[in-house]
Write a protein that holds these residues in place. Structure first.
Motif, PDB file in Angstrom:
ATOM      1  N   GLY A  62       0.799  -1.221   0.000  1.00 59.75           N
ATOM      2  CA  GLY A  62       0.000   0.000   0.000  1.00 59.75           C
ATOM      3  C   GLY A  62       0.824   1.260   0.000  1.00 59.75           C
ATOM      4  O   GLY A  62       0.345   2.307   0.466  1.00 59.75           O
ATOM      5  N   GLY A  63       2.070   1.200  -0.456  1.00 58.68           N
ATOM      6  CA  GLY A  63       2.938   2.373  -0.430  1.00 58.68           C
ATOM      7  C   GLY A  63       2.397   3.518  -1.265  1.00 58.68           C
ATOM      8  O   GLY A  63       1.762   3.318  -2.285  1.00 58.68           O
ATOM      9  N   ARG A  64       2.679   4.737  -0.808  1.00 57.66           N
ATOM     10  CA  ARG A  64       2.266   5.932  -1.525  1.00 57.66           C
ATOM     11  C   ARG A  64       3.486   6.839  -1.688  1.00 57.66           C
ATOM     12  O   ARG A  64       4.306   6.931  -0.764  1.00 57.66           O
ATOM     13  CB  ARG A  64       1.162   6.668  -0.750  1.00 57.66           C
ATOM     14  CG  ARG A  64      -0.166   5.903  -0.675  1.00 57.66           C
ATOM     15  CD  ARG A  64      -0.836   5.824  -2.069  1.00 57.66           C
ATOM     16  NE  ARG A  64      -2.138   5.164  -1.986  1.00 57.66           N
ATOM     17  CZ  ARG A  64      -2.331   3.880  -2.075  1.00 57.66           C
ATOM     18  NH1 ARG A  64      -1.286   3.076  -2.263  1.00 57.66           N
ATOM     19  NH2 ARG A  64      -3.539   3.355  -1.984  1.00 57.66           N
ATOM     20  N   PRO A  65       3.622   7.502  -2.834  1.00 60.03           N
ATOM     21  CA  PRO A  65       2.647   7.522  -3.950  1.00 60.03           C
ATOM     22  C   PRO A  65       2.788   6.332  -4.889  1.00 60.03           C
ATOM     23  O   PRO A  65       1.967   6.127  -5.764  1.00 60.03           O
ATOM     24  CB  PRO A  65       2.997   8.817  -4.674  1.00 60.03           C
ATOM     25  CG  PRO A  65       4.454   8.986  -4.443  1.00 60.03           C
ATOM     26  CD  PRO A  65       4.729   8.459  -3.079  1.00 60.03           C
ATOM     27  N   THR A  66       3.871   5.572  -4.737  1.00 63.48           N
ATOM     28  CA  THR A  66       4.092   4.434  -5.635  1.00 63.48           C
ATOM     29  C   THR A  66       4.205   3.180  -4.817  1.00 63.48           C
ATOM     30  O   THR A  66       5.008   3.122  -3.876  1.00 63.48           O
ATOM     31  CB  THR A  66       5.378   4.626  -6.478  1.00 63.48           C
ATOM     32  OG1 THR A  66       5.288   5.860  -7.184  1.00 63.48           O
ATOM     33  CG2 THR A  66       5.549   3.474  -7.450  1.00 63.48           C
ATOM     34  N   SER A  67       3.377   2.191  -5.189  1.00 66.53           N
ATOM     35  CA  SER A  67       3.463   0.919  -4.477  1.00 66.53           C
ATOM     36  C   SER A  67       4.409  -0.009  -5.231  1.00 66.53           C
ATOM     37  O   SER A  67       4.741   0.205  -6.390  1.00 66.53           O
ATOM     38  CB  SER A  67       2.070   0.289  -4.373  1.00 66.53           C
ATOM     39  OG  SER A  67       1.575  -0.021  -5.683  1.00 66.53           O
ATOM     40  N   GLN A  68       4.829  -1.060  -4.530  1.00 67.59           N
ATOM     41  CA  GLN A  68       5.687  -2.066  -5.148  1.00 67.59           C
ATOM     42  C   GLN A  68       4.955  -3.405  -5.128  1.00 67.59           C
ATOM     43  O   GLN A  68       4.080  -3.631  -4.271  1.00 67.59           O
ATOM     44  CB  GLN A  68       7.032  -2.150  -4.413  1.00 67.59           C
ATOM     45  CG  GLN A  68       7.827  -0.851  -4.458  1.00 67.59           C
ATOM     46  CD  GLN A  68       9.266  -1.090  -4.094  1.00 67.59           C
ATOM     47  OE1 GLN A  68       9.899  -2.016  -4.636  1.00 67.59           O
ATOM     48  NE2 GLN A  68       9.788  -0.245  -3.211  1.00 67.59           N
ATOM     49  N   LEU A  97     -16.364  -4.502  -1.733  1.00 60.96           N
ATOM     50  CA  LEU A  97     -15.222  -4.750  -0.857  1.00 60.96           C
ATOM     51  C   LEU A  97     -13.965  -4.080  -1.362  1.00 60.96           C
ATOM     52  O   LEU A  97     -13.143  -3.557  -0.592  1.00 60.96           O
ATOM     53  CB  LEU A  97     -15.000  -6.276  -0.721  1.00 60.96           C
ATOM     54  CG  LEU A  97     -16.091  -7.035   0.050  1.00 60.96           C
ATOM     55  CD1 LEU A  97     -15.809  -8.548  -0.005  1.00 60.96           C
ATOM     56  CD2 LEU A  97     -16.138  -6.550   1.501  1.00 60.96           C
ATOM     57  N   LEU A  98     -13.797  -4.112  -2.709  1.00 65.28           N
ATOM     58  CA  LEU A  98     -12.598  -3.468  -3.256  1.00 65.28           C
ATOM     59  C   LEU A  98     -12.637  -1.966  -2.992  1.00 65.28           C
ATOM     60  O   LEU A  98     -11.649  -1.356  -2.575  1.00 65.28           O
ATOM     61  CB  LEU A  98     -12.520  -3.762  -4.766  1.00 65.28           C
ATOM     62  CG  LEU A  98     -11.313  -3.126  -5.488  1.00 65.28           C
ATOM     63  CD1 LEU A  98     -10.015  -3.656  -4.893  1.00 65.28           C
ATOM     64  CD2 LEU A  98     -11.371  -3.458  -6.980  1.00 65.28           C
ATOM     65  N   VAL A 139     -10.544   2.799   3.132  1.00 63.81           N
ATOM     66  CA  VAL A 139      -9.901   2.609   4.441  1.00 63.81           C
ATOM     67  C   VAL A 139      -8.397   2.828   4.351  1.00 63.81           C
ATOM     68  O   VAL A 139      -7.771   3.479   5.190  1.00 63.81           O
ATOM     69  CB  VAL A 139     -10.231   1.220   5.006  1.00 63.81           C
ATOM     70  CG1 VAL A 139      -9.405   0.935   6.263  1.00 63.81           C
ATOM     71  CG2 VAL A 139     -11.706   1.119   5.321  1.00 63.81           C
ATOM     72  N   ALA A 140      -7.801   2.289   3.274  1.00 66.59           N
ATOM     73  CA  ALA A 140      -6.352   2.461   3.105  1.00 66.59           C
ATOM     74  C   ALA A 140      -5.996   3.926   2.951  1.00 66.59           C
ATOM     75  O   ALA A 140      -4.994   4.414   3.491  1.00 66.59           O
ATOM     76  CB  ALA A 140      -5.879   1.637   1.901  1.00 66.59           C
ATOM     77  N   SER A 141      -6.838   4.679   2.196  1.00 63.29           N
ATOM     78  CA  SER A 141      -6.558   6.108   2.003  1.00 63.29           C
ATOM     79  C   SER A 141      -6.650   6.862   3.315  1.00 63.29           C
ATOM     80  O   SER A 141      -5.814   7.728   3.635  1.00 63.29           O
ATOM     81  CB  SER A 141      -7.540   6.699   0.975  1.00 63.29           C
ATOM     82  OG  SER A 141      -7.410   6.045  -0.269  1.00 63.29           O
ATOM     83  N   LEU A 142      -7.683   6.565   4.111  1.00 66.44           N
ATOM     84  CA  LEU A 142      -7.821   7.243   5.409  1.00 66.44           C
ATOM     85  C   LEU A 142      -6.645   6.943   6.339  1.00 66.44           C
ATOM     86  O   LEU A 142      -6.122   7.823   7.034  1.00 66.44           O
ATOM     87  CB  LEU A 142      -9.146   6.830   6.066  1.00 66.44           C
ATOM     88  CG  LEU A 142     -10.422   7.336   5.375  1.00 66.44           C
ATOM     89  CD1 LEU A 142     -11.662   6.752   6.059  1.00 66.44           C
ATOM     90  CD2 LEU A 142     -10.481   8.858   5.398  1.00 66.44           C
ATOM     91  N   LEU A 143      -6.225   5.682   6.374  1.00 66.12           N
ATOM     92  CA  LEU A 143      -5.067   5.333   7.216  1.00 66.12           C
ATOM     93  C   LEU A 143      -3.813   6.059   6.771  1.00 66.12           C
ATOM     94  O   LEU A 143      -3.010   6.539   7.586  1.00 66.12           O
ATOM     95  CB  LEU A 143      -4.841   3.823   7.196  1.00 66.12           C
ATOM     96  CG  LEU A 143      -5.914   2.977   7.903  1.00 66.12           C
ATOM     97  CD1 LEU A 143      -5.632   1.486   7.675  1.00 66.12           C
ATOM     98  CD2 LEU A 143      -5.918   3.290   9.404  1.00 66.12           C
ATOM     99  N   LEU A 144      -3.635   6.166   5.447  1.00 67.82           N
ATOM    100  CA  LEU A 144      -2.462   6.857   4.921  1.00 67.82           C
ATOM    101  C   LEU A 144      -2.474   8.319   5.323  1.00 67.82           C
ATOM    102  O   LEU A 144      -1.455   8.883   5.761  1.00 67.82           O
ATOM    103  CB  LEU A 144      -2.417   6.701   3.396  1.00 67.82           C
ATOM    104  CG  LEU A 144      -1.254   7.429   2.697  1.00 67.82           C
ATOM    105  CD1 LEU A 144       0.078   6.883   3.197  1.00 67.82           C
ATOM    106  CD2 LEU A 144      -1.368   7.248   1.176  1.00 67.82           C
TER     107      LEU A 144
END
Length: 868
Positions: free
Chosen positions: A752-758, A812-813, A819-824
């Motif tokens: 879930g890396g930002r701005p670029t995930s691996q 779900l997607l 949720v991931a955006s809020l956590l970030l």
């Protein structure tokens, strides 16, 4: 009832005493009582054991019965334990000197007691030999001992004193030796046959020093030694060792008028003799060389040395007489001096001036205050023979006075203001003379004393004084002595000093000497500068006053340690932090000044990747940091000032390394792209088929892994679907005959890396087969078309799923992405706030900071056949 009990006890005690007396009387007739000798030191404290009289009585005791002991002698200084027979000292101590006075003591000092032992009716005599301790210092009966010694006594002469020191102790404790203090080498003392003797050690001279005062010290021989002292005064008696001498070394010259009356004093001679009494008696006489004519004209008083005129001088001749005078003393050769008497003829009808004083005068001296105005009249002059005077009387010399005619007389007045501070007395010589005959003149002297008034205020040589003193001074330290001068005299010139009303209470000034002192300890950190006002005031009426400012600077001492703003600093940096970037501000202070307050901070951990920038007061990162290797660094820092001696303080710095997305996910299961699982055709829909297990070394959202099927073989709808959050592959629908064979799913594992995930990829190989045998695979599809994980994959690989299932997948997607955006966003906001607070030098205290770091794990690397 209580009173009756006490009466009964008294009767019982009386009967016992009577019984004991009768028993003693009976026993005394039968046999002599045994005796016990004890040696006891005097002045023992209460409760100290002095000895014991415990012994078996002469008669046998009944079985089990113990003897009891009782003192028969009434003695308050000793008590006996009735059961043990031990003797103890009481609160009233035994004093050897009181028990055995020196004048009555012939041998040992003893205290005799009688004791009674019952049963057995045995009497024991106790002989206590009281041993001396050194509890008495030598003392003299007189506070001053006086001795008279002639000044011509020979060195070594001895004088026995009737006084000596007394020491009530015995033996060596009462042995006394003597010393002298302050004798200046003239005397010493010795003891001879119990007598005290003073020995002359140097020649004495009464004319130089007539009294010698010393301290006579007596020291005993005890341990510790005790001393006593008295004052020894030696009066040096005079001896005739000086002869008369005239005070004037040269001849005495006098002039007398030829009309001097008989009996008038011509001259006076004076001789001195330093001796006393009859040894200093001086007799004056004419030498045999004085002519008979002179002896007839002049008379010499043999006691006073006054020479007077004894007959009328013949005016027809002018002559000179030389008188040689002798001064004689007992057993002394005479000293001589010359008196030369010149007889001067007196002109007739000399002018005479009479003075009548107008101003205040005393003993023919005019007294004027210095503030008297000009033309103040002093005296009225009158010339008695004005016919011989053709001019005005005049004043000799320059004076602040003039003579003014006043109706045939002359008025003496002031010509300018008088000033006591410039000249305190004026001698006015007024001359009246004949205009033609210079020999006819008359002089009159008038003395004027100028009386002081308080016209001068005290004066300081500076208008401002500066004083420096180091802090932590001793109380009572004198800062400066101020001196003000006053040109006035007597009480007008007496100056006293005081401090202004706003002066801090720790400062005081001696009103007489002007010494300014501080009574308490000064602290530069509390106050560095003090400004005091000092008043100098004279005692005139009215008094005059002058003020001066005293500036006091308190100099710094290195008495304060450096102080960190907190005992523990906490900073946060990302693991891609630039080299020599600023980690945070290290706030440290030192209340001292100068070099004492100049602080340098250094690191105690040499191996840490950080350095201290003392120019900007910041901690910098000097090497790369990797959170996966070490997620926090603890460094101890020391702040040290440049004082002498140097002082220091320590603090702890904790640097947390925040994660960045620098590690792609790593797939652990399946172990290889050739791993394969067999799926029975009858597997119900929704069953878990396989699990993909991947890990990410990063932390936080960078380690949150999502799973996507980005390609499948055969292409088209696939009966299998994947859980995006957990990587579980489940059966989406019931298997059909067309589904038999291999299904290759190309799965992308993304963090879930930002701005670029691996991401990492893995082939999931599933074989639908009803044989139940093991699955084997030799290769994976090539040249497969890859797609991005989106809604398109639902139509390509799992389009046969029902509409409800499709909606659930999409929901779900979408929910996972929200949720991931809020956590970030929350994590980024927290990091920004923490870094802002650290830049301002603020750090958290209290509970330990919890950082969401991913700990290292011992991963299980078994393949599908082992775990499924």
């Amino acid at each position: 009832m209580a009173h009756r009990t006490r009466v009964d006890m008294c009767w019982t005690q009386l009967l016992q005493n009577c019984f004991c007396i009768l028993l003693l009387t009976q026993i005394g007739h039968n046999r002599a009582a045994p005796q016990i000798t004890l040696h006891v030191e005097e002045e023992q404290q209460e409760g100290v054991k002095l000895g014991t009289i415990s012994r078996q009585p002469s008669t046998l005791l009944p079985p089990g019965q113990q003897p009891s002991y009782q003192l028969l002698t009434a003695e308050e200084r000793v008590r006996v334990d009735q059961s043990t027979g031990d003797l103890y000292a009481t609160s009233r101590a035994i004093d050897r000197e009181s028990q055995c006075p020196a004048e009555h003591q012939t041998g040992q000092c003893q205290l005799l007691l009688d004791a009674f032992i019952n049963p057995g009716a045995e009497i024991i005599k106790i002989q206590m030999v009281i041993q001396d301790i050194n509890d008495n210092a030598p003392h003299f009966q007189e506070s001053i001992v006086q001795l008279s010694i002639p000044e011509d006594v020979a060195v070594g002469t001895r004088f026995e004193l009737d006084h000596h020191a007394v020491d009530l102790d015995a033996g060596s404790n009462g042995t006394v030796i003597y010393q002298l203090e302050g004798d200046d080498g003239f005397f010493s003392v010795v003891s001879e046959r119990s007598a005290l003797v003073v020995v002359v050690k140097n020649l004495l001279d009464r004319e130089i020093q007539n009294i010698h005062q010393m301290t006579l010290i007596a020291v005993d021989g005890g341990t510790p030694r005790l001393t006593g002292s008295t004052t020894l005064v030696v009066q040096v008696q005079d001896s005739n060792d000086n002869c008369p001498e005239f005070t004037s070394p040269g001849p005495i010259t006098v002039s007398i008028p030829d009309n001097m009356p008989i009996g008038s004093e011509v001259a006076r001679v004076l001789a001195t003799d330093p001796d006393l009494g009859s040894n200093a008696k001086i007799t004056y006489s004419f030498s045999h060389k004085v002519s008979e004519a002179a002896r007839a004209m002049f008379n010499l008083d043999s006691n006073t040395g006054v020479i007077t005129l004894s007959r009328i001088i013949n005016r027809s001749t002018t002559f000179e007489h030389v008188l040689k005078i002798w001064a004689s003393g007992p057993h002394c050769p005479p000293d001589d001096t010359d008196v030369i008497v010149s007889v001067v003829p007196v002109a007739s009808q000399q002018p005479v001036m009479e003075v009548r004083y107008i101003a205040k005068h005393q003993d023919q001296m005019v007294v004027l205050k210095e503030n008297e105005p000009v033309n103040t009249a002093l005296a009225l002059l009158e010339v008695k023979t004005p016919d011989r005077i053709k001019g005005l009387p005049y004043i000799e010399g320059e004076t602040p006075f003039v003579i003014k005619p006043q109706q045939g007389k002359y008025l003496l007045v002031t010509s300018r203001p008088l000033d006591f501070e410039q000249e305190r007395q004026h001698d006015i010589v007024i001359v009246a003379s004949d205009a033609k005959d210079s020999s006819i003149y008359h002089k009159k002297q008038i003395q004027v004393s100028v009386e002081d008034i308080n016209d001068n205020a005290p004066w300081f040589r500076q208008s401002r004084f500066e004083v420096a003193i180091e802090e932590n001074n001793k109380p009572g330290t004198i800062l400066i002595q101020l001196t003000a001068t006053d040109a006035d005299s007597q009480q007008n010139g007496e100056v006293t000093y005081s401090l202004g009303t706003n002066t801090p209470p720790m400062f005081s000034i001696n009103k007489v000497t002007g010494e300014l002192s501080v009574s308490s300890v000064l602290d530069r950190e509390h106050k560095e500068f003090y400004s005091l006002t000092v008043h100098a005031r004279d005692q005139g009426s009215p008094p005059l006053q002058t003020s001066v400012t005293v500036m006091i600077q308190v100099l710094d001492q290195n008495d304060n340690r450096p102080a960190f703003i907190t005992s523990e600093f906490i900073f946060f940096i990302p693991e891609n932090f630039p080299t020599f970037g600023e980690v945070g501000v290290i706030n440290v202070t030192d209340r001292d000044s100068g070099a004492n307050g100049r602080v340098e901070v250094s690191l105690l951990n040499d191996s840490s990747p950080f350095v201290m920038d003392n120019v900007h007061g910041t901690l910098r990162c000097a090497a790369e940091v990797d959170r996966e290797k070490q997620d926090r660094h603890e460094v101890w820092i020391v702040a040290q000032d440049h004082g002498s001696p140097s002082l220091s303080a320590t603090a702890k710095v904790t640097v947390f390394v925040l994660d960045i997305n620098d590690n792609p996910p790593r797939v652990l299961l399946p172990a290889t792209n050739l791993s394969c699982l067999t799926v029975p055709p009858g597997t119900p829909p929704g069953s878990a088929i396989a699990e993909i297990y991947a890990v990410d070394a990063d932390a936080g959202i960078n380690s949150v892994i999502s799973y996507f099927i980005i390609a499948c073989e055969p292409p088209g709808p696939s009966p299998f679907q994947i859980d995006h959050s957990f990587g579980n592959i489940t059966l989406a629908r019931r298997l059909q005959e067309a589904d038999y064979g291999f299904h290759h799913l190309f799965v992308a594992v993304r963090d879930g890396g930002r701005p670029t995930s691996q991401q990492a990829t893995v082939w999931v190989n599933l074989q639908v087969n009803d044989t139940g045998g093991p699955c084997s695979l030799k290769g994976v599809p090539e040249n497969i078309q890859l797609i991005q994980p989106s809604a398109q994959i639902q139509t390509m690989c799992i389009s046969n799923a029902s509409d409800t299932e499709k909606c659930q997948v999409v929901f779900l997607l979408g929910l996972s992405m929200i949720v991931a955006s809020l956590l970030l966003l929350a994590l980024v906001g927290t990091i920004v706030k923490c870094r802002q607070r650290n830049r301002k030098g603020q750090s958290r205290t209290g509970k330990d900071v919890q950082i969401p770091l991913k700990l290292k794990e011992a991963y299980d690397t078994r393949d599908w056949p082992d775990v499924q």
